[in-house]
Design a protein around this motif. Structure first.
Motif, PDB file in Angstrom:
ATOM      1  N   PHE A  99      41.369  37.485  36.038  1.00 29.60           N
ATOM      2  CA  PHE A  99      39.978  37.439  36.487  1.00 29.60           C
ATOM      3  C   PHE A  99      39.879  37.805  37.962  1.00 29.60           C
ATOM      4  CE2 PHE A  99      36.673  35.226  38.811  1.00 29.60           C
ATOM      5  CZ  PHE A  99      35.559  35.858  38.280  1.00 29.60           C
ATOM      6  N   LYS A 127      36.867  45.460  41.023  1.00 31.09           N
ATOM      7  CA  LYS A 127      35.469  45.869  40.884  1.00 31.09           C
ATOM      8  C   LYS A 127      34.712  45.716  42.207  1.00 31.09           C
ATOM      9  CE  LYS A 127      34.812  45.245  35.943  1.00 31.09           C
ATOM     10  NZ  LYS A 127      34.106  46.492  35.648  1.00 31.09           N
ATOM     11  N   SER A 128      35.084  44.749  43.023  1.00 31.86           N
ATOM     12  CA  SER A 128      34.434  44.524  44.318  1.00 31.86           C
ATOM     13  C   SER A 128      34.778  45.606  45.328  1.00 31.86           C
ATOM     14  CB  SER A 128      34.846  43.166  44.900  1.00 31.86           C
ATOM     15  OG  SER A 128      34.426  42.124  44.082  1.00 31.86           O
ATOM     16  N   GLU A 137      29.590  41.757  34.679  1.00 34.79           N
ATOM     17  CA  GLU A 137      30.644  42.689  34.283  1.00 34.79           C
ATOM     18  C   GLU A 137      31.918  42.033  33.751  1.00 34.79           C
ATOM     19  OE1 GLU A 137      31.375  46.041  36.796  1.00 34.79           O
ATOM     20  OE2 GLU A 137      29.320  45.996  37.591  1.00 34.79           O
ATOM     21  N   ILE A 138      32.086  40.737  34.003  1.00 29.85           N
ATOM     22  CA  ILE A 138      33.326  40.093  33.550  1.00 29.85           C
ATOM     23  C   ILE A 138      33.057  38.844  32.720  1.00 29.85           C
ATOM     24  CG2 ILE A 138      35.562  39.147  34.237  1.00 29.85           C
ATOM     25  CD1 ILE A 138      35.210  40.656  36.945  1.00 29.85           C
ATOM     26  N   ILE A 139      32.315  37.897  33.270  1.00 28.99           N
ATOM     27  CA  ILE A 139      32.193  36.587  32.626  1.00 28.99           C
ATOM     28  C   ILE A 139      31.424  36.653  31.308  1.00 28.99           C
ATOM     29  CG2 ILE A 139      31.321  34.234  32.869  1.00 28.99           C
ATOM     30  CD1 ILE A 139      32.003  34.493  35.901  1.00 28.99           C
ATOM     31  N   GLU A 148      33.353  38.350  28.488  1.00 28.21           N
ATOM     32  CA  GLU A 148      34.604  37.720  28.057  1.00 28.21           C
ATOM     33  C   GLU A 148      34.520  36.217  27.804  1.00 28.21           C
ATOM     34  OE1 GLU A 148      37.264  39.269  27.068  1.00 28.21           O
ATOM     35  OE2 GLU A 148      36.399  41.204  27.630  1.00 28.21           O
ATOM     36  N   GLU A 206      42.013  39.342  39.837  1.00 30.41           N
ATOM     37  CA  GLU A 206      42.462  40.720  40.059  1.00 30.41           C
ATOM     38  C   GLU A 206      41.367  41.715  39.707  1.00 30.41           C
ATOM     39  OE1 GLU A 206      45.858  40.749  37.513  1.00 30.41           O
ATOM     40  OE2 GLU A 206      47.083  39.562  38.899  1.00 30.41           O
ATOM     41  N   LEU A 207      40.748  41.524  38.525  1.00 27.37           N
ATOM     42  CA  LEU A 207      39.692  42.435  38.088  1.00 27.37           C
ATOM     43  C   LEU A 207      38.461  42.314  38.992  1.00 27.37           C
ATOM     44  CD1 LEU A 207      38.642  44.533  36.116  1.00 27.37           C
ATOM     45  CD2 LEU A 207      37.972  42.651  34.579  1.00 27.37           C
ATOM     46  N   PHE A 208      38.117  41.098  39.378  1.00 30.19           N
ATOM     47  CA  PHE A 208      36.976  40.892  40.267  1.00 30.19           C
ATOM     48  C   PHE A 208      37.179  41.646  41.582  1.00 30.19           C
ATOM     49  CE2 PHE A 208      35.022  38.614  43.795  1.00 30.19           C
ATOM     50  CZ  PHE A 208      33.685  38.721  43.435  1.00 30.19           C
ATOM     51  N   PHE A 211      35.258  29.278  36.353  1.00 27.24           N
ATOM     52  CA  PHE A 211      35.286  30.444  37.223  1.00 27.24           C
ATOM     53  C   PHE A 211      34.861  30.041  38.623  1.00 27.24           C
ATOM     54  CE2 PHE A 211      34.677  32.091  32.983  1.00 27.24           C
ATOM     55  CZ  PHE A 211      35.522  33.190  32.938  1.00 27.24           C
ATOM     56  N   ALA A 238      30.366  39.548  39.020  1.00 25.74           N
ATOM     57  CA  ALA A 238      31.253  38.728  38.199  1.00 25.74           C
ATOM     58  C   ALA A 238      30.603  38.300  36.889  1.00 25.74           C
ATOM     59  CB  ALA A 238      31.707  37.498  38.983  1.00 25.74           C
TER      60      ALA A 238
END
Length: 178
Positions: A116, A123-124, A163-165, A168, A118-120, A148, A160
């Motif tokens: 999480f 994307k940032s 696009e991620i939370i 998933e 790493e991906l955040f 989170f 976050a």
């Protein structure tokens, strides 16, 4: 998305119960305890709530706490006890001495979701460039609940959550509770 990923996520596309916790000593000192981000001019907390509701999720509760390890832990554990599937904290992830969200919660993680953070940060990179290295955003599992830890910036929160939370959350909860 590959067919194996689709199969792996099967049954996770539903509404979940979220708890939102804003961590800010200055805001807490000014307003005290509250159960609504609008009552304390919390732009990021309100944004999280709005995005989650627009995606048809349930916002179980909102709380505002000071940058204090015991208070942060108490708020998160209370949210889990009250039935949250996912807890989202915002604030207290920076580098100052008062930023203790990560120190409060990482020791409670039964499993850390390193991907999480790493991906955040990846994307940032498009939004804030190399300053993304200052973010200590992370996530983990506590008692079957996904937790989170996000920065306090509205743009970081939006990124976050959208696009991620949200994409998933169900997948994570499914595995955390199996």
């Amino acid at each position: 998305m590959s067919s194996s990923t689709k199969e792996h996520k099967k049954g996770t596309d539903k509404a979940y119960s979220f708890s939102i916790i804003t961590i800010s000593t200055s805001r807490f000192d000014k307003y005290g305890s509250t159960d609504a981000p609008s009552a304390v001019d919390d732009v990021s907390g309100q944004l999280i709530s709005d995005i989650l509701k627009a995606a048809h999720n349930n916002v179980l509760c909102y709380s505002l706490v000071a940058d204090n390890i015991a208070d942060i832990r108490k708020a998160v554990l209370s949210s889990i006890f009250n039935g949250a599937d996912v807890v989202i904290t915002t604030g207290g992830t920076g580098l100052s001495d008062s930023d203790v969200t990560i120190e409060a919660l990482c020791p409670l993680f039964e499993k850390e979701l390193e991907g999480f953070g790493e991906l955040f940060r990846l994307k940032s990179l498009d939004q804030i460039g190399s300053a993304t290295i200052l973010s200590r955003a992370t996530a983990g599992i506590i008692q079957g609940c996904a937790v989170f830890c996000l920065p306090g910036s509205p743009k970081a929160v939006e990124l976050a959550i959208e696009e991620i939370i949200i994409p998933e959350a169900g997948h994570i909860v499914k595995h955390a509770r199996s």
